[in-house]
Design a protein around this motif. Structure first.
Motif, PDB file in Angstrom:
ATOM      1  N   PHE A  46       0.451  -1.192  -0.187  1.00  0.00           N
ATOM      2  CA  PHE A  46      -0.396   0.095   0.042  1.00  0.00           C
ATOM      3  C   PHE A  46       1.126   1.449  -0.359  1.00  0.00           C
ATOM      4  CE2 PHE A  46      -3.530  -2.662   1.338  1.00  0.00           C
ATOM      5  CZ  PHE A  46      -4.207  -2.693   0.622  1.00  0.00           C
ATOM      6  N   ALA A  47       2.132   1.083   0.142  1.00  0.00           N
ATOM      7  CA  ALA A  47       2.497   1.959   0.010  1.00  0.00           C
ATOM      8  C   ALA A  47       3.258   2.585  -1.072  1.00  0.00           C
ATOM      9  CB  ALA A  47       4.223   1.784   1.567  1.00  0.00           C
ATOM     10  N   GLY A  48       3.328   2.294  -1.974  1.00  0.00           N
ATOM     11  CA  GLY A  48       3.782   1.875  -3.492  1.00  0.00           C
ATOM     12  C   GLY A  48       4.338   0.989  -3.382  1.00  0.00           C
ATOM     13  N   GLY A  49       5.051  -0.646  -2.938  1.00  0.00           N
ATOM     14  CA  GLY A  49       5.946  -1.200  -3.199  1.00  0.00           C
ATOM     15  C   GLY A  49       7.362  -1.101  -2.850  1.00  0.00           C
ATOM     16  N   MET A  50       7.463  -0.378  -1.971  1.00  0.00           N
ATOM     17  CA  MET A  50       8.877   0.746  -1.084  1.00  0.00           C
ATOM     18  C   MET A  50       8.788  -0.283  -0.007  1.00  0.00           C
ATOM     19  SD  MET A  50       9.101   4.347   0.306  1.00  0.00           S
ATOM     20  CE  MET A  50       7.182   4.552   0.730  1.00  0.00           C
ATOM     21  N   ASP A  51       9.720  -1.097  -0.077  1.00  0.00           N
ATOM     22  CA  ASP A  51      10.710  -1.470   1.016  1.00  0.00           C
ATOM     23  C   ASP A  51      11.034  -0.182   2.088  1.00  0.00           C
ATOM     24  OD1 ASP A  51      11.229  -2.805   2.951  1.00  0.00           O
ATOM     25  OD2 ASP A  51      13.258  -3.810   1.835  1.00  0.00           O
ATOM     26  N   PHE A  52      10.748   0.396   3.548  1.00  0.00           N
ATOM     27  CA  PHE A  52      10.915   1.047   4.383  1.00  0.00           C
ATOM     28  C   PHE A  52      12.422   0.858   5.343  1.00  0.00           C
ATOM     29  CE2 PHE A  52       6.409   1.340   5.064  1.00  0.00           C
ATOM     30  CZ  PHE A  52       6.632   2.454   5.182  1.00  0.00           C
ATOM     31  N   ALA A  53      13.110  -0.582   4.555  1.00  0.00           N
ATOM     32  CA  ALA A  53      13.950  -1.025   5.563  1.00  0.00           C
ATOM     33  C   ALA A  53      15.422  -0.665   4.307  1.00  0.00           C
ATOM     34  CB  ALA A  53      14.619  -2.232   5.340  1.00  0.00           C
ATOM     35  N   ASN A  54      15.679   0.213   3.164  1.00  0.00           N
ATOM     36  CA  ASN A  54      16.486   0.615   1.587  1.00  0.00           C
ATOM     37  C   ASN A  54      16.156   1.696   2.162  1.00  0.00           C
ATOM     38  OD1 ASN A  54      16.635  -2.728   1.191  1.00  0.00           O
ATOM     39  ND2 ASN A  54      15.296  -2.221   0.102  1.00  0.00           N
ATOM     40  N   LEU A  55      15.341   2.588   2.744  1.00  0.00           N
ATOM     41  CA  LEU A  55      15.691   3.956   2.757  1.00  0.00           C
ATOM     42  C   LEU A  55      17.042   4.748   3.969  1.00  0.00           C
ATOM     43  CD1 LEU A  55      11.528   5.034   3.102  1.00  0.00           C
ATOM     44  CD2 LEU A  55      13.202   4.661   0.662  1.00  0.00           C
ATOM     45  N   LYS A  56      17.639   5.080   3.599  1.00  0.00           N
ATOM     46  CA  LYS A  56      18.684   6.334   3.604  1.00  0.00           C
ATOM     47  C   LYS A  56      18.830   7.196   3.234  1.00  0.00           C
ATOM     48  CE  LYS A  56      21.864   3.015   1.509  1.00  0.00           C
ATOM     49  NZ  LYS A  56      22.195   1.724   1.551  1.00  0.00           N
ATOM     50  N   VAL A  57      19.450   7.857   4.123  1.00  0.00           N
ATOM     51  CA  VAL A  57      20.647   9.218   3.859  1.00  0.00           C
ATOM     52  C   VAL A  57      22.299   8.675   4.429  1.00  0.00           C
ATOM     53  CG1 VAL A  57      20.830  11.868   4.538  1.00  0.00           C
ATOM     54  CG2 VAL A  57      18.828  10.611   4.533  1.00  0.00           C
TER      55      VAL A  57
END
Length: 134
Positions: A46-57
């Motif tokens: 529901f978040a557009g197929g996004m895996d939150f674990a890969n989000l980083k700065v």
């Protein structure tokens, strides 16, 4: 001293506590599996197929080849993994709430309090009034 230790270990409270800790670990694994294997893929969908674990700065890019001399690993703020952890905490808390609520429903309800009758003073006044009528 050894006898006292044996008595302490063999009491029901210590054994019950040990069983509770083991069961809590098992329930924790089941709940974490439920969250990571069932709920998080739905959230990601529901978040557009996004895996939150890969989000980083990324603060510093990796330099060199991993395993070679002079390799410098990437330095990053992994805020997506932190978001996953927060979502897991909320879901685990909700699941535990449901479990405790279901457990509380299985308990027998407390006996209703005995109906309180008239006080001693009221009974004595009633007896007095009956004696006056005679």
């Amino acid at each position: 001293m050894l006898k006292e230790f044996k008595n302490f270990i063999m009491t029901g409270n210590v054994i019950e506590f040990a069983v509770a800790v083991i069961m809590a670990g098992a329930v924790g694994l089941v709940v974490n599996g439920f969250v990571s294997d069932i709920v998080m893929p739905v959230v990601g969908h529901f978040a557009g197929g996004m895996d939150f674990a890969n989000l980083k700065v990324v603060l510093t890019e990796a330099a060199g080849t991993e395993g070679s001399e002079g390799y410098v690993a990437e330095n990053a703020i992994r805020w997506g993994a932190w978001v996953n952890t927060i979502v897991n905490l909320i879901i685990v808390g909700f699941v535990m709430f449901i479990i405790v609520k279901a457990y509380n429903k299985t308990k027998t309800p407390p006996a209703p309090p005995a109906p309180s009758g008239p006080s001693q003073e009221e009974l004595l006044a009633e007896i007095r009034d009956l004696l006056k009528k005679q």
